[in-house]
Every structure is written in C-alpha cells, then in structure tokens.
Design a protein around this motif. Sequence first.
Motif, PDB file in Angstrom:
ATOM      1  N   GLN A  21      25.467 -56.769 -68.636  1.00  0.00           N
ATOM      2  CA  GLN A  21      25.474 -58.107 -69.205  1.00  0.00           C
ATOM      3  C   GLN A  21      25.106 -57.988 -70.671  1.00  0.00           C
ATOM      4  N   LEU A  22      25.986 -58.515 -71.538  1.00  0.00           N
ATOM      5  CA  LEU A  22      25.708 -58.448 -72.969  1.00  0.00           C
ATOM      6  C   LEU A  22      24.818 -59.607 -73.385  1.00  0.00           C
ATOM      7  N   VAL A  23      23.938 -59.318 -74.297  1.00  0.00           N
ATOM      8  CA  VAL A  23      23.105 -60.362 -74.897  1.00  0.00           C
ATOM      9  C   VAL A  23      23.392 -60.358 -76.383  1.00  0.00           C
ATOM     10  N   PRO A  24      23.230 -61.464 -77.045  1.00  0.00           N
ATOM     11  CA  PRO A  24      23.503 -61.504 -78.484  1.00  0.00           C
ATOM     12  C   PRO A  24      22.743 -60.409 -79.218  1.00  0.00           C
ATOM     13  N   ALA A  25      23.350 -59.893 -80.288  1.00  0.00           N
ATOM     14  CA  ALA A  25      22.768 -58.770 -81.053  1.00  0.00           C
ATOM     15  C   ALA A  25      21.377 -59.100 -81.563  1.00  0.00           C
ATOM     16  N   GLN A  26      21.141 -60.361 -81.910  1.00  0.00           N
ATOM     17  CA  GLN A  26      19.823 -60.722 -82.441  1.00  0.00           C
ATOM     18  C   GLN A  26      18.739 -60.513 -81.380  1.00  0.00           C
ATOM     19  N   ALA A  27      19.064 -60.783 -80.104  1.00  0.00           N
ATOM     20  CA  ALA A  27      18.048 -60.688 -79.054  1.00  0.00           C
ATOM     21  C   ALA A  27      17.879 -59.251 -78.575  1.00  0.00           C
ATOM     22  N   ALA A  28      18.926 -58.414 -78.695  1.00  0.00           N
ATOM     23  CA  ALA A  28      18.856 -57.071 -78.132  1.00  0.00           C
ATOM     24  C   ALA A  28      18.568 -56.002 -79.168  1.00  0.00           C
ATOM     25  N   GLY A  29      18.447 -56.317 -80.372  1.00  0.00           N
ATOM     26  CA  GLY A  29      18.240 -55.299 -81.388  1.00  0.00           C
ATOM     27  C   GLY A  29      19.264 -55.504 -82.496  1.00  0.00           C
ATOM     28  N   THR A  30      19.843 -54.431 -82.947  1.00  0.00           N
ATOM     29  CA  THR A  30      20.745 -54.538 -84.079  1.00  0.00           C
ATOM     30  C   THR A  30      22.220 -54.542 -83.733  1.00  0.00           C
ATOM     31  N   GLY A  31      22.648 -54.205 -82.524  1.00  0.00           N
ATOM     32  CA  GLY A  31      24.077 -54.242 -82.205  1.00  0.00           C
ATOM     33  C   GLY A  31      24.474 -53.345 -81.053  1.00  0.00           C
ATOM     34  N   PRO A  32      25.783 -53.019 -80.988  1.00  0.00           N
ATOM     35  CA  PRO A  32      26.340 -52.256 -79.860  1.00  0.00           C
ATOM     36  C   PRO A  32      25.679 -50.900 -79.663  1.00  0.00           C
ATOM     37  N   GLN A  33      25.196 -50.291 -80.726  1.00  0.00           N
ATOM     38  CA  GLN A  33      24.564 -48.979 -80.581  1.00  0.00           C
ATOM     39  C   GLN A  33      23.290 -49.050 -79.763  1.00  0.00           C
ATOM     40  N   ASP A  34      22.763 -50.269 -79.524  1.00  0.00           N
ATOM     41  CA  ASP A  34      21.536 -50.410 -78.759  1.00  0.00           C
ATOM     42  C   ASP A  34      21.788 -50.531 -77.257  1.00  0.00           C
ATOM     43  N   LEU A  35      23.061 -50.420 -76.831  1.00  0.00           N
ATOM     44  CA  LEU A  35      23.344 -50.481 -75.387  1.00  0.00           C
ATOM     45  C   LEU A  35      22.725 -49.272 -74.705  1.00  0.00           C
ATOM     46  N   PRO A  36      22.279 -49.466 -73.471  1.00  0.00           N
ATOM     47  CA  PRO A  36      21.674 -48.329 -72.765  1.00  0.00           C
ATOM     48  C   PRO A  36      22.727 -47.268 -72.433  1.00  0.00           C
ATOM     49  N   GLU A  37      22.269 -46.048 -72.303  1.00  0.00           N
ATOM     50  CA  GLU A  37      23.143 -44.943 -71.906  1.00  0.00           C
ATOM     51  C   GLU A  37      23.564 -45.193 -70.457  1.00  0.00           C
ATOM     52  N   PRO A  38      24.890 -45.147 -70.163  1.00  0.00           N
ATOM     53  CA  PRO A  38      25.308 -45.408 -68.774  1.00  0.00           C
ATOM     54  C   PRO A  38      24.809 -44.309 -67.842  1.00  0.00           C
ATOM     55  N   THR A  39      24.401 -44.724 -66.664  1.00  0.00           N
ATOM     56  CA  THR A  39      23.928 -43.769 -65.663  1.00  0.00           C
ATOM     57  C   THR A  39      25.127 -43.228 -64.894  1.00  0.00           C
ATOM     58  N   GLY A  40      24.919 -42.172 -64.153  1.00  0.00           N
ATOM     59  CA  GLY A  40      25.977 -41.603 -63.304  1.00  0.00           C
ATOM     60  C   GLY A  40      26.477 -42.619 -62.296  1.00  0.00           C
ATOM     61  N   GLU A  41      25.567 -43.398 -61.740  1.00  0.00           N
ATOM     62  CA  GLU A  41      25.939 -44.428 -60.764  1.00  0.00           C
ATOM     63  C   GLU A  41      26.836 -45.475 -61.409  1.00  0.00           C
ATOM     64  N   MET A  42      26.487 -45.891 -62.646  1.00  0.00           N
ATOM     65  CA  MET A  42      27.300 -46.870 -63.359  1.00  0.00           C
ATOM     66  C   MET A  42      28.712 -46.314 -63.608  1.00  0.00           C
ATOM     67  N   LYS A  45      30.780 -46.239 -60.377  1.00  0.00           N
ATOM     68  CA  LYS A  45      31.267 -47.569 -59.999  1.00  0.00           C
ATOM     69  C   LYS A  45      32.445 -48.013 -60.867  1.00  0.00           C
ATOM     70  N   SER A  46      32.487 -47.505 -62.084  1.00  0.00           N
ATOM     71  CA  SER A  46      33.538 -47.947 -63.000  1.00  0.00           C
ATOM     72  C   SER A  46      34.852 -47.192 -62.826  1.00  0.00           C
ATOM     73  N   VAL A  47      34.853 -46.134 -62.039  1.00  0.00           N
ATOM     74  CA  VAL A  47      36.060 -45.324 -61.839  1.00  0.00           C
ATOM     75  C   VAL A  47      36.633 -45.603 -60.459  1.00  0.00           C
ATOM     76  N   ARG A  48      37.926 -45.859 -60.436  1.00  0.00           N
ATOM     77  CA  ARG A  48      38.601 -46.067 -59.154  1.00  0.00           C
ATOM     78  C   ARG A  48      39.493 -44.874 -58.878  1.00  0.00           C
ATOM     79  N   ALA A  49      39.392 -44.350 -57.673  1.00  0.00           N
ATOM     80  CA  ALA A  49      40.224 -43.211 -57.288  1.00  0.00           C
ATOM     81  C   ALA A  49      41.611 -43.726 -56.920  1.00  0.00           C
ATOM     82  N   TRP A  50      42.617 -42.998 -57.344  1.00  0.00           N
ATOM     83  CA  TRP A  50      43.999 -43.373 -57.051  1.00  0.00           C
ATOM     84  C   TRP A  50      44.470 -42.550 -55.865  1.00  0.00           C
ATOM     85  N   ASP A  51      44.984 -43.230 -54.864  1.00  0.00           N
ATOM     86  CA  ASP A  51      45.493 -42.559 -53.672  1.00  0.00           C
ATOM     87  C   ASP A  51      47.016 -42.611 -53.715  1.00  0.00           C
TER      88      ASP A  51
END
Length: 189
Positions: A21-42, A45-51
């Motif tokens: 969930q994105l929050v405005p840059a003012q509330a989260a710090g200075t911008g996109p570079q402040d996003l957390p590092e994605p975990t392996g689980e994340m 979940k973001s990859v779909r296997a093609w059959d």
Amino acid sequence: MTATPRRIAAVALLAAVLGLQLVPAQAAGTGPQDLPEPTGEMLDKSVRAWDPAGSVRIWDLSGSVKDVDEVKTKGKETTISLSTDILFTPDSSTLPDSVSAKVEALVAKVPRGASVKVNGHTDSVKGTIDNKVLSTDRAKAVAAVLKKVRPDLELKVKGLAATEPAVREDADDPSSFAANRRVEIIFAN
C-alpha cells in the motif's frame, strides 16, 4: 532526485504487484526509494507460473489450404478444374491479373490448336446474380485469359450453373457447395 510521472507509475505498478500500500511521499519519507525491500514471500506471490499444457492450442491446418486447380485425366480427356472460390469474389466474374501466369502454366501441355471446352459451374444456392449468368460470365473470363495466353486454342464456352455438380451438396458441409463452384477447362490429350 525528482520523481517523474513515469517513475511514479512504475513504483505504483510494482507496489500493486507486490501487494504494498502506497502512502504519500510526505508521510513515508522522501519518495519511492524509501519503499521496503521486497521479501521472498512477496516476490513469490507476485510471480505466476505458466502451465503450457493447459494453455497451448495446436491447430491442424491440413486440408485448410486448397490449390486453385485440380487436374484429372480420364481416358483421352483431361479436365483442369479451377476453384472459383479462390479465383473470384462472391457473385463476381472479374479475375485478378495474377491469374494469367497460373492459367498459362496449367494449359502448357494442351496440344496446339486443340478444341477446348471452358465450362462454368455454380452451386445450387441462389445469389444476387442468376447462377446461369454467373457461370457463363466466369467461363468467359477464364476463356479470355486462355485466348490471351494460348491464341491457338479453339474455345467453346458454356455456363452450366448447377446442372452438373461435382459432388452432392450437403447443408451440413459447406465444402460440398464449394466443390461445385468451379470453371473447368476440358481438352483431348
């Protein structure tokens, strides 16, 4: 670093794929570079296997491409049957210019000065043009090409409409109607 609209859109897309969930840059710090590092689980979940087993469809194209002509010799007579579905548009007797070379090649073995019948045929379906007129006009169109490429031939042109079907027409099989729409060039060997 200034956030461009393209960079913001990319970050929003990445966040949506990762379920963040994105929050405005003012509330989260200075911008996109402040996003957390994605975990392996994340990432998982973001990859779909093609059959491919269930999603690849194989098409059988055998029989789907038809030659413009069919040549049959019976006894001392040869018949070149030209499919009108390939040569003409529906309810038309106008031949494309490219037909001349094909017809010339087909009649190359016709003896010089031979008497040649050019018979037009239709199916039994009534179109916007009377089938007798259409079959005659198509036969005349093919005869005109023959006269151009082989002026030595004696041509007898006839439109037969649906009076001499090549096959019995079957309402459940459109190819039976197509087989009857033809122009035949008939000559003695």
